[in-house]
Scaffold this motif. Structure first.
Motif, PDB file in Angstrom:
ATOM      1  N   ARG A 233       4.209  -5.805   1.645  1.00 27.11           N
ATOM      2  CA  ARG A 233       3.456  -5.796   0.393  1.00 27.11           C
ATOM      3  C   ARG A 233       2.768  -7.130   0.102  1.00 27.11           C
TER       4      ARG A 233
ATOM      5  N   ASN B  17      -1.556  -3.079   1.093  1.00 31.29           N
ATOM      6  CA  ASN B  17      -1.216  -2.044   0.120  1.00 31.29           C
ATOM      7  C   ASN B  17      -1.192  -0.648   0.744  1.00 31.29           C
TER       8      ASN B  17
ATOM      9  N   GLY C  41       7.648  -1.974  -4.100  1.00 30.66           N
ATOM     10  CA  GLY C  41       6.284  -1.584  -3.746  1.00 30.66           C
ATOM     11  C   GLY C  41       6.154  -0.342  -2.899  1.00 30.66           C
TER      12      GLY C  41
ATOM     13  N   ASP D 118       5.727   3.517  -2.080  1.00 24.84           N
ATOM     14  CA  ASP D 118       4.984   4.524  -2.819  1.00 24.84           C
ATOM     15  C   ASP D 118       5.789   5.789  -3.074  1.00 24.84           C
TER      16      ASP D 118
ATOM     17  N   THR E  89       0.710  -3.569  -7.519  1.00 17.76           N
ATOM     18  CA  THR E  89       0.685  -2.744  -6.317  1.00 17.76           C
ATOM     19  C   THR E  89      -0.304  -1.600  -6.539  1.00 17.76           C
ATOM     20  N   THR E  90      -0.605  -0.871  -5.478  1.00 17.36           N
ATOM     21  CA  THR E  90      -1.582   0.221  -5.577  1.00 17.36           C
ATOM     22  C   THR E  90      -1.200   1.238  -6.642  1.00 17.36           C
TER      23      THR E  90
END
Length: 232
Positions: free
Chosen positions: A72, A76, A98, A100, A160-161
């Protein structure tokens, strides 16, 4: 989504599980590389180009949490954690670093492939968009959806995304109440394949970054029994 040129990194020390994941992904047209320990997995994740990482938590040499944290810092790309543990603390810790998404062993290979496709598709839409969009200002909070930057009182805050996606969704829908299930479907695009922990963890992380008092949030408010609302 075209999968023929998509590359997946599997970091998994259980050969049978790694091969099962690889076989199902290759059937769908993905190119797959397997790393059987943390050191080689981290090296591949940092130095090679992949579209998604399937990351086992209990990997030798360097565990999945540390790998996620290091990746991370430089990328991303979507990370799906794979764990044999059921404790919520592991899910919370992984998402907080981080990741997903996560799946718990034993898992359905078809569900895993569906999650991989969904995360890659969503990530591609994010990085390929080049439509200029206005900046959004809300009481000291500045969000640039084109450059994907967040500023609080003029100082940039790193997201983060998925944190950015969730915050952007909130600010674009002010004063509306969304359930955790609705937010998961909107941001992760996976309908009922997730659970409430994912949304809860991301809201908690966002609050730590933008709220002056997380126990009395100014921006993202909890509507007990209903979900969350962004106070616009």
């Amino acid at each position: 989504m075209e999968t023929m040129n998509k590359k997946i990194l599997i970091i998994e020390d259980d050969q049978s599980i790694a091969e099962l994941e690889r076989d199902y992904l290759e059937i769908e047209g993905f190119h797959v590389e397997i790393a059987s320990d943390g050191k080689s997995g981290l090296d591949a994740a940092i130095n090679k180009q992949f579209d998604l990482i399937l990351l086992d938590l209990m990997i030798p040499n360097i565990n999945g949490f540390d790998i996620c944290k290091q990746v991370r810092k430089v990328s991303n790309i979507p990370i799906i954690m794979v764990t044999a543990k059921f404790e919520d603390i592991d899910k919370v810790r992984g998402l907080g670093l981080g990741a997903d998404d996560y799946v718990v062993k034993p898992f359905s290979p078809r569900e895993l492939v569906a999650r991989v496709k969904a995360h890659i598709s969503r990530y591609e839409r994010l990085i390929q968009t080049d439509t200029p969009r206005d900046e959004i200002y809300v009481r000291g909070l500045q969000i640039n959806t084109a450059s994907r930057q967040v500023f609080l009182d003029g100082k940039e805050v790193l997201f983060t995304t998925k944190e950015f996606d969730l915050l952007s969704f909130f600010v674009m829908h002010p004063n509306q109440v969304f359930s955790k299930e609705e937010l998961f479907e909107k941001i992760w695009g996976l309908d009922s394949m997730g659970d409430n922990a994912t949304v809860t963890v991301h809201v908690k992380k966002i609050r730590k970054k933008i709220e002056k008092d997380t126990s009395n949030p100014e921006y993202i408010q909890t509507m007990w029994g209903s979900g969350y609302r962004f106070n616009g």
